[in-house]
Design a protein around this motif. Structure first.
Motif, PDB file in Angstrom:
ATOM      1  N   GLY A  63      68.997 -15.766  15.708  1.00 52.96           N
ATOM      2  CA  GLY A  63      69.019 -15.115  17.013  1.00 52.96           C
ATOM      3  C   GLY A  63      68.732 -16.063  18.156  1.00 52.96           C
ATOM      4  O   GLY A  63      69.273 -15.900  19.259  1.00 52.96           O
ATOM      5  N   GLN A  64      67.908 -17.079  17.904  1.00 51.58           N
ATOM      6  CA  GLN A  64      67.583 -18.008  18.980  1.00 51.58           C
ATOM      7  C   GLN A  64      68.803 -18.825  19.395  1.00 51.58           C
ATOM      8  O   GLN A  64      68.933 -19.213  20.562  1.00 51.58           O
ATOM      9  CB  GLN A  64      66.444 -18.929  18.560  1.00 51.58           C
ATOM     10  N   MET A  65      69.729 -19.058  18.478  1.00 49.96           N
ATOM     11  CA  MET A  65      70.939 -19.778  18.843  1.00 49.96           C
ATOM     12  C   MET A  65      71.800 -18.947  19.783  1.00 49.96           C
ATOM     13  O   MET A  65      72.458 -19.487  20.678  1.00 49.96           O
ATOM     14  CB  MET A  65      71.735 -20.150  17.586  1.00 49.96           C
ATOM     15  N   SER A 113      78.374 -28.255  31.355  1.00 48.22           N
ATOM     16  CA  SER A 113      79.287 -28.038  30.235  1.00 48.22           C
ATOM     17  C   SER A 113      78.573 -27.279  29.127  1.00 48.22           C
ATOM     18  O   SER A 113      77.459 -27.645  28.743  1.00 48.22           O
ATOM     19  CB  SER A 113      79.792 -29.377  29.705  1.00 48.22           C
ATOM     20  N   VAL A 114      79.233 -26.235  28.619  1.00 45.88           N
ATOM     21  CA  VAL A 114      78.684 -25.524  27.468  1.00 45.88           C
ATOM     22  C   VAL A 114      78.719 -26.419  26.237  1.00 45.88           C
ATOM     23  O   VAL A 114      77.752 -26.494  25.473  1.00 45.88           O
ATOM     24  CB  VAL A 114      79.486 -24.229  27.196  1.00 45.88           C
ATOM     25  N   THR A 115      79.827 -27.115  26.060  1.00 49.71           N
ATOM     26  CA  THR A 115      79.971 -27.998  24.899  1.00 49.71           C
ATOM     27  C   THR A 115      78.919 -29.095  24.900  1.00 49.71           C
ATOM     28  O   THR A 115      78.271 -29.372  23.877  1.00 49.71           O
ATOM     29  CB  THR A 115      81.370 -28.624  24.865  1.00 49.71           C
ATOM     30  N   VAL A 129      73.709 -30.975  22.381  1.00 52.33           N
ATOM     31  CA  VAL A 129      72.326 -31.464  22.400  1.00 52.33           C
ATOM     32  C   VAL A 129      71.401 -30.487  21.682  1.00 52.33           C
ATOM     33  O   VAL A 129      70.550 -30.883  20.876  1.00 52.33           O
ATOM     34  CB  VAL A 129      71.842 -31.670  23.851  1.00 52.33           C
ATOM     35  N   LEU A 130      71.576 -29.196  21.957  1.00 49.60           N
ATOM     36  CA  LEU A 130      70.640 -28.190  21.459  1.00 49.60           C
ATOM     37  C   LEU A 130      70.839 -27.855  19.983  1.00 49.60           C
ATOM     38  O   LEU A 130      69.860 -27.613  19.266  1.00 49.60           O
ATOM     39  CB  LEU A 130      70.756 -26.916  22.295  1.00 49.60           C
ATOM     40  N   PHE A 141      67.788 -27.880  17.251  1.00 45.28           N
ATOM     41  CA  PHE A 141      67.250 -26.654  16.671  1.00 45.28           C
ATOM     42  C   PHE A 141      67.677 -26.423  15.223  1.00 45.28           C
ATOM     43  O   PHE A 141      66.929 -25.821  14.459  1.00 45.28           O
ATOM     44  CB  PHE A 141      67.669 -25.448  17.520  1.00 45.28           C
ATOM     45  N   LEU A 142      68.869 -26.858  14.859  1.00 42.78           N
ATOM     46  CA  LEU A 142      69.370 -26.564  13.519  1.00 42.78           C
ATOM     47  C   LEU A 142      69.256 -27.724  12.548  1.00 42.78           C
ATOM     48  O   LEU A 142      69.400 -27.518  11.344  1.00 42.78           O
ATOM     49  CB  LEU A 142      70.835 -26.119  13.588  1.00 42.78           C
TER      50      LEU A 142
END
Length: 249
Positions: free
Chosen positions: A66-68, A171-173, A178-179, A183-184
């Motif tokens: 859910g955090q993604m 940019s979303v990409t 980066v994120l 996180f993953l």
């Protein structure tokens, strides 16, 4: 324009984008849905597992998914302004960049907090109800209400982290590139949230999720961990404001 008027305009923008509505729905489905599925399947965790001594954390099995969705929502909500020159239209309507930026951040965080609170409460109540009798806890037990509200704040702060980074990178990409590893990959490689004691505890997700533990271990407690996440979000928001203020639209 007044601040309430700008808030209303930003709310209309977000409501009109299907991808953003879908991201908010995904926060609920990924977190609460997976939690219900796993808790219904597994019931009480094994006595020698970390989840056995952290019954609250067990109710948030789906949070890592859910955090993604919360991060994606924050990134899209901000970066969409830079698609096809939309930022020029927005700043033409609201020349005060500080007012525009603040209103957008408030709407992003506010929406994620509301959805996160519903998600958190659903996850907690369903997760505890599906645990074997005698192992679940109630909303009035120590640490439970803190976790329910804290989870909503956690998701809202993550959306601000993504929004600030998106304002910097436009940019979303670029933002998700980066994120997603942070996180993953990085956090999972360095260990589980319930196993504290390293510098990795200061990563945003590891620090923020301390709020979900009855007995946090390592250098950070429930509220100090949330403070670390707030610092990460503030850094990203500050970097985004610097970019918005200094760069041409």
């Amino acid at each position: 324009m007044s601040f309430p008027a700008v808030l209303h305009a930003e709310w209309i923008k977000i409501r009109s984008l299907r991808s953003l509505v879908g991201s908010l729905i995904s926060v609920f489905l990924a977190t609460a849905g997976l939690t219900i599925l796993v808790c219904a399947t597994l019931g009480r965790p094994e006595p020698d597992s970390a989840d056995f001594v952290e019954p609250i954390l067990f109710s948030y099995y789906g949070l890592n998914f859910g955090q993604m969705a919360a991060l994606t929502f924050g990134a899209i909500a901000m970066a969409s302004e830079y698609k096809n020159g939309g930022i020029r239209v927005s700043l033409g309507a609201v020349p005060n960049r500080g007012l525009f930026y603040a209103a957008k951040l408030v709407v992003i965080a506010g929406l994620v907090f509301v959805v996160g609170l519903v998600t958190s409460l659903t996850s907690f109540l369903s997760g505890q109800a599906l645990m074997d009798k005698g192992f679940g806890i109630g909303i009035g037990d120590p640490g439970a209400l803190r976790a329910v509200v804290g989870c909503a704040f956690y998701l809202a702060l993550l959306s601000l982290l993504a929004a600030g980074l998106a304002a910097l990178l436009r940019s979303v990409t670029g933002t998700m590139s980066v994120l997603v590893p942070m996180f993953l990959i990085l956090s999972f490689v360095l260990g589980d949230v319930s196993q504290g004691g390293s510098a990795a505890d200061f990563l945003p997700d590891r620090a923020g999720q301390q709020i979900l533990l009855l007995h946090p271990e390592g250098p950070l407690g429930a509220w100090s961990g949330m403070a670390v996440l707030m610092a990460w979000s503030a850094l990203a928001v500050g970097a985004g404001w610097w970019a918005l203020r200094r760069r041409d639209a």
